[in-house]
Design an enzyme around this catalytic site. Structure first.
Site, PDB file in Angstrom:
ATOM      1  N   ASN A 208      -4.571  -5.919  -4.375  1.00 32.28           N
ATOM      2  CA  ASN A 208      -5.532  -5.572  -5.415  1.00 32.28           C
ATOM      3  C   ASN A 208      -5.911  -6.831  -6.191  1.00 32.28           C
ATOM      4  O   ASN A 208      -5.447  -7.930  -5.868  1.00 32.28           O
ATOM      5  CB  ASN A 208      -4.964  -4.497  -6.354  1.00 32.28           C
ATOM      6  CG  ASN A 208      -3.636  -4.910  -6.945  1.00 32.28           C
ATOM      7  OD1 ASN A 208      -3.543  -5.874  -7.703  1.00 32.28           O
ATOM      8  ND2 ASN A 208      -2.570  -4.182  -6.602  1.00 32.28           N
ATOM      9  N   ASP A 277      -0.292   0.890  -4.037  1.00 29.71           N
ATOM     10  CA  ASP A 277       0.119   2.294  -3.935  1.00 29.71           C
ATOM     11  C   ASP A 277       0.419   2.720  -2.498  1.00 29.71           C
ATOM     12  O   ASP A 277       1.163   3.672  -2.282  1.00 29.71           O
ATOM     13  CB  ASP A 277      -0.978   3.198  -4.500  1.00 29.71           C
ATOM     14  CG  ASP A 277      -1.152   3.017  -5.999  1.00 29.71           C
ATOM     15  OD1 ASP A 277      -0.132   2.857  -6.693  1.00 29.71           O
ATOM     16  OD2 ASP A 277      -2.303   3.021  -6.476  1.00 29.71           O
ATOM     17  N   LYS A 287      -0.812 -11.132  15.142  1.00 27.70           N
ATOM     18  CA  LYS A 287      -2.172 -10.822  14.709  1.00 27.70           C
ATOM     19  C   LYS A 287      -2.826  -9.877  15.707  1.00 27.70           C
ATOM     20  O   LYS A 287      -2.815 -10.114  16.920  1.00 27.70           O
ATOM     21  CB  LYS A 287      -2.988 -12.109  14.600  1.00 27.70           C
ATOM     22  CG  LYS A 287      -4.443 -11.864  14.226  1.00 27.70           C
ATOM     23  CD  LYS A 287      -5.260 -13.145  14.233  1.00 27.70           C
ATOM     24  CE  LYS A 287      -6.732 -12.847  13.985  1.00 27.70           C
ATOM     25  NZ  LYS A 287      -7.569 -14.061  14.049  1.00 27.70           N
ATOM     26  N   PHE A 321       2.254   0.113 -17.446  1.00 27.09           N
ATOM     27  CA  PHE A 321       0.831  -0.121 -17.648  1.00 27.09           C
ATOM     28  C   PHE A 321       0.037   0.902 -16.852  1.00 27.09           C
ATOM     29  O   PHE A 321       0.440   1.294 -15.752  1.00 27.09           O
ATOM     30  CB  PHE A 321       0.451  -1.532 -17.209  1.00 27.09           C
ATOM     31  CG  PHE A 321       0.564  -2.567 -18.292  1.00 27.09           C
ATOM     32  CD1 PHE A 321      -0.564  -3.180 -18.801  1.00 27.09           C
ATOM     33  CD2 PHE A 321       1.797  -2.914 -18.817  1.00 27.09           C
ATOM     34  CE1 PHE A 321      -0.469  -4.131 -19.815  1.00 27.09           C
ATOM     35  CE2 PHE A 321       1.912  -3.860 -19.816  1.00 27.09           C
ATOM     36  CZ  PHE A 321       0.769  -4.476 -20.318  1.00 27.09           C
ATOM     37  N   LYS A 335       0.923   9.866 -17.221  1.00 26.20           N
ATOM     38  CA  LYS A 335       1.813   8.863 -16.635  1.00 26.20           C
ATOM     39  C   LYS A 335       3.047   8.669 -17.501  1.00 26.20           C
ATOM     40  O   LYS A 335       4.160   8.491 -16.992  1.00 26.20           O
ATOM     41  CB  LYS A 335       1.063   7.536 -16.470  1.00 26.20           C
ATOM     42  CG  LYS A 335       1.790   6.493 -15.640  1.00 26.20           C
ATOM     43  CD  LYS A 335       0.878   5.303 -15.353  1.00 26.20           C
ATOM     44  CE  LYS A 335       1.536   4.340 -14.376  1.00 26.20           C
ATOM     45  NZ  LYS A 335       0.634   3.213 -14.020  1.00 26.20           N
TER      46      LYS A 335
END
Length: 396
Positions: A208, A277, A287, A321, A335
């Site tokens: 992310n 997540d 690869k 957070f 949360k």
């Protein structure tokens, strides 16, 4: 907190020098003993007379002029100062300080100083982001200098971007925080920062946009509050803070392992990292070659680190957070309950000015005691100091 503190204000030669005059005034009003040193270029923007009138003290600008023949001015001021503040700090002045150049009053004095040094950069956004300036700022931080992140807005050059000197009121608040009682003296604080990455194969992965800036700022603020800080971080750019223990990890499982390893002995734990997540159900050791047609990758959930810590919590104050793009309050409060945390810090990452890579943030802190504490948009450095104050009070 600034009463009777000896502060040496070093003014660099930029248009933001006018703010340094207001800063000098507010520091004097706060009770500090303010001495001003200026570069020759700074005097092209604001005269020495202005600062002399505001501080009721002579202004220093020449290493070869001694106001008191019994003292060597740049050594004497360095010895007396409780804090040295460079505001504004130009690219030229930052480069000199980073490389140990001592060719004027300010650079010579700082090189002789043993007290804390705070540098507040202010310049054109392109100059600020030039690799040379970035390199010099990283070197200063590695040497223990504290940098105050510049603000974003309209710059004198006509550009809109990062490079504004923070307002004098914000600077005074930040400087006052440096002299506050060590609210976390000898407390153990564990913080996670940055993204995690989940490998698909040796060259591809899921991740992310987290930069780790907020977690690093929290680690610095906790360290400055006297804590013994351990920072578990994913892949992040930039120089890590000095004076703390850092642990480099890559995946969510690695971060979980390190957080649990250090968890039991902690007083305060802050999960500021943006943990991926999901991860691929299969990770290839070679690869994978391109194929004709669509590629489908099956994903599975990663372990929820914050929830795991919440389930194992004993006496720790646990902070999580919530990086959201909608329904901020609802998601944060849910949360808080699900993860059994003491606080959830919620912020809107859809906004470019306070998102992952920004130097500023705006958050609301939700407590398990149903308290709601909003924080206005401010630099992540200042915000981190304010958050650490709040969490330190919870420990008490």
């Amino acid at each position: 907190m600034l009463t009777n503190r000896n502060i040496l204000l070093c003014v660099g030669g930029g248009i933001a020098s006018y703010k340094a005059a207001a800063l000098a005034s507010k520091l004097v009003q706060a009770g500090a003993n303010v001495q001003v040193a200026m570069t020759k270029n700074a005097q092209q923007f604001v005269g020495k007379t202005t600062f002399a009138a505001l501080t009721r003290k002579p202004v220093y600008d020449d290493v070869f002029i001694e106001h008191d023949a019994s003292k060597i001015a740049h050594i004497d001021l360095a010895d007396e100062a409780d804090l040295i503040v460079v505001a504004p700090a130009t690219a030229n002045l930052i480069a000199k300080l980073a490389n140990g150049i001592a060719d004027d009053f300010i650079t010579t004095t700082i090189l002789a100083a043993t007290c804390p040094v705070v540098v507040a950069p202010a310049m054109n956004v392109n100059m600020l982001e030039h690799p040379a300036t970035v390199r010099n700022m990283e070197r200063l931080m590695a040497d223990g200098v504290q940098l105050i992140a510049p603000g974003v807005g309209n710059l004198a050059c006509g550009w809109i971007g990062k490079g504004r000197l923070p307002e004098p009121e914000e600077l005074v608040e930040t400087l006052s925080g440096l002299f506050q009682a060590k609210k976390l003296e000898n407390r153990h604080v564990l913080i996670s920062a940055g993204p995690t990455i989940e490998r698909i194969d040796p060259v591809r992965y899921l991740t992310n946009d987290s930069s780790g800036k907020m977690g690093i700022a929290l680690a610095e603020a906790a360290r400055d509050a006297g804590a013994l800080v351990t920072l578990v971080h994913g892949p992040i750019r930039g120089t890590l803070p000095s004076g703390i223990t850092t642990i480099d990890v890559e995946s969510g499982d690695e971060m979980l392992e390190m957080m649990l390893t250090h968890y039991d002995q902690q007083d305060l734990v802050i999960m500021a990292a943006a943990v991926a997540d999901y991860r691929p159900t299969v990770t290839y050791d070679r690869k994978q070659k391109k194929i004709d047609g669509p590629l489908r990758i099956e994903l599975e959930e990663t372990t929820d680190i914050l929830r795991t810590l919440g389930e194992r919590k004993t006496t720790q104050v646990l902070v999580g957070f919530a990086a959201e793009t909608e329904n901020l309050e609802h998601h944060a409060q849910q949360k808080l309950i699900r993860k059994q945390a003491d606080f959830i810090v919620a912020n809107d990452v859809s906004r470019a000015d306070i998102g992952f890579s920004s130097d500023e943030n705006q958050v609301t802190v939700y407590g398990k005691d149903e308290t709601v504490t909003p924080y206005a948009q401010q630099s992540k450095t200042t915000l981190a100091q304010n958050l650490i104050k709040q969490f330190a009070e919870a420990l008490r």
